[in-house]
Enzyme design. Structure first.
Site, PDB file in Angstrom:
ATOM      1  N   LYS A  33       0.816  -1.230   0.000  1.00 30.58           N
ATOM      2  CA  LYS A  33       0.000   0.000   0.000  1.00 30.58           C
ATOM      3  C   LYS A  33       0.843   1.269   0.000  1.00 30.58           C
ATOM      4  O   LYS A  33       0.387   2.312  -0.455  1.00 30.58           O
ATOM      5  CB  LYS A  33      -0.960  -0.005   1.194  1.00 30.58           C
ATOM      6  CG  LYS A  33      -2.062  -1.040   1.040  1.00 30.58           C
ATOM      7  CD  LYS A  33      -3.074  -0.970   2.160  1.00 30.58           C
ATOM      8  CE  LYS A  33      -4.137  -2.031   1.957  1.00 30.58           C
ATOM      9  NZ  LYS A  33      -5.236  -1.923   2.909  1.00 30.58           N
TER      10      LYS A  33
ATOM     11  N   ASN B 237      -4.943   2.004  -1.634  1.00 29.22           N
ATOM     12  CA  ASN B 237      -5.527   0.672  -1.869  1.00 29.22           C
ATOM     13  C   ASN B 237      -6.277   0.587  -3.202  1.00 29.22           C
ATOM     14  O   ASN B 237      -6.767  -0.475  -3.558  1.00 29.22           O
ATOM     15  CB  ASN B 237      -6.433   0.252  -0.703  1.00 29.22           C
ATOM     16  CG  ASN B 237      -7.773   0.948  -0.727  1.00 29.22           C
ATOM     17  OD1 ASN B 237      -7.909   2.029  -1.288  1.00 29.22           O
ATOM     18  ND2 ASN B 237      -8.765   0.324  -0.140  1.00 29.22           N
TER      19      ASN B 237
END
Ligand code: ATR
Length: 257
Positions: free
Chosen positions: A66, A87
């Site tokens: 991420k 994300n």
């Protein structure tokens, strides 16, 4: 042309994103596929190039990538920037955009529980990739105090650098709190235990576990036995996916078809 979406991570086997997104794709009659792909870190840049070249049309990112994806993106949403966590990646007018829908996912998921967060005190266990999103969401919900504890001190201190207002608690100690959130991976295996004194801390408290598979970790099961209210991370998962799906599905609502 058929659009191609993926969730990338390592490990990735456990991810339920393909199931949920494929369901929405079908329900909306979109010409798209959504699969999972196990990636090594040195493959991250290449897969984002695939978005630039429209070989792939959107990505969801799970642990541990991420943060790693950020240098390869053109624009970060405000939420992605302040959490240093992405994300969802998609292309809009020649720009590769990164968003973080975990913040809204956690917030909306928590709102469905009817628990009052405003002016309450939260205790977060863990300092991994999802924790900045949780902290930002709790702040939006006007939490009054956040305590955080992590097995590895260094990672707790890094979190304090990002959010100076949080108070770090030594791993194994428990402050007074209204809400406790397990954001560690302890509980993914059925036998995993978090070493806290449930009998003394559970009564009338709210226990939240980011884990949703298994449905009820020992953390939630034991807290419930001793009088706590509990909730798993299922709705967080669903709402982050929903917001992410709106980004990915833009391919079908804009002139980019
Ligand atoms: P990442 O660190 O790559 O972001 P994560 O899965 O998002 O990974 O986070 C894992 C979290 O669970 C971390 O807070 C980790 O603690 P450490 O920073 O000390 O590694 C925590 N965790 C995992 N297994 C644990 C265990 N057995 N005991 C205590 N904490 C654990």
């Amino acid at each position: 042309m058929n659009k191609k979406f993926l969730v990338i991570g390592n490990p990735i086997e456990h991810s339920l994103s393909p199931k949920l997104h494929s369901y929405w794709i079908k329900k909306n009659n979109l010409r798209a596929t959504y699969d999972k792909k196990l990636l090594e870190q040195n493959e991250v840049q290449k897969i984002i190039l695939d978005i630039r070249e429209e070989k792939i049309h959107g990505l969801n990112i799970t642990v541990p990538f991420k943060k790693v994806v950020i240098p390869f993106l053109d624009i970060l949403s405000n939420e992605a920037r302040i959490s240093e966590s992405v994300n969802t990646i998609y292309k809009d007018k020649d720009k590769i955009i990164g968003d973080n829908t975990d913040i809204d996912g956690f917030k909306t998921g928590l709102e469905t529980t009817n628990q009052i967060i405003k002016n309450k005190e939260a205790f977060i266990l863990g300092a991994g990739g999802v924790v900045p999103s949780i902290i930002i969401a709790l702040k939006k919900m006007q939490i009054s105090k956040i305590y955080l504890s992590n097995r590895t001190d260094l990672k707790a201190l890094e979190m304090k650098k990002l959010f100076p207002e949080i108070k770090i608690i030594e791993w194994g100690k428990t402050p007074n709190f209204d809400i406790i959130i397990n954001a560690t991976s302890i509980g993914l295996n059925d036998k995993d235990e978090i070493n806290i004194d449930y009998r003394n801390i559970s009564k009338n408290k709210f226990f939240y576990d980011v884990i949703y598979n298994p449905k009820e970790t020992n953390f939630l099961r034991k807290a419930k036995q001793f009088g706590a209210q509990t909730e798993n991370g299922k709705m967080m998962f669903v709402y982050q996916a929903q917001k992410s799906f709106f980004h990915l599905a833009q391919y079908f609502t804009s002139s980019r078809q």
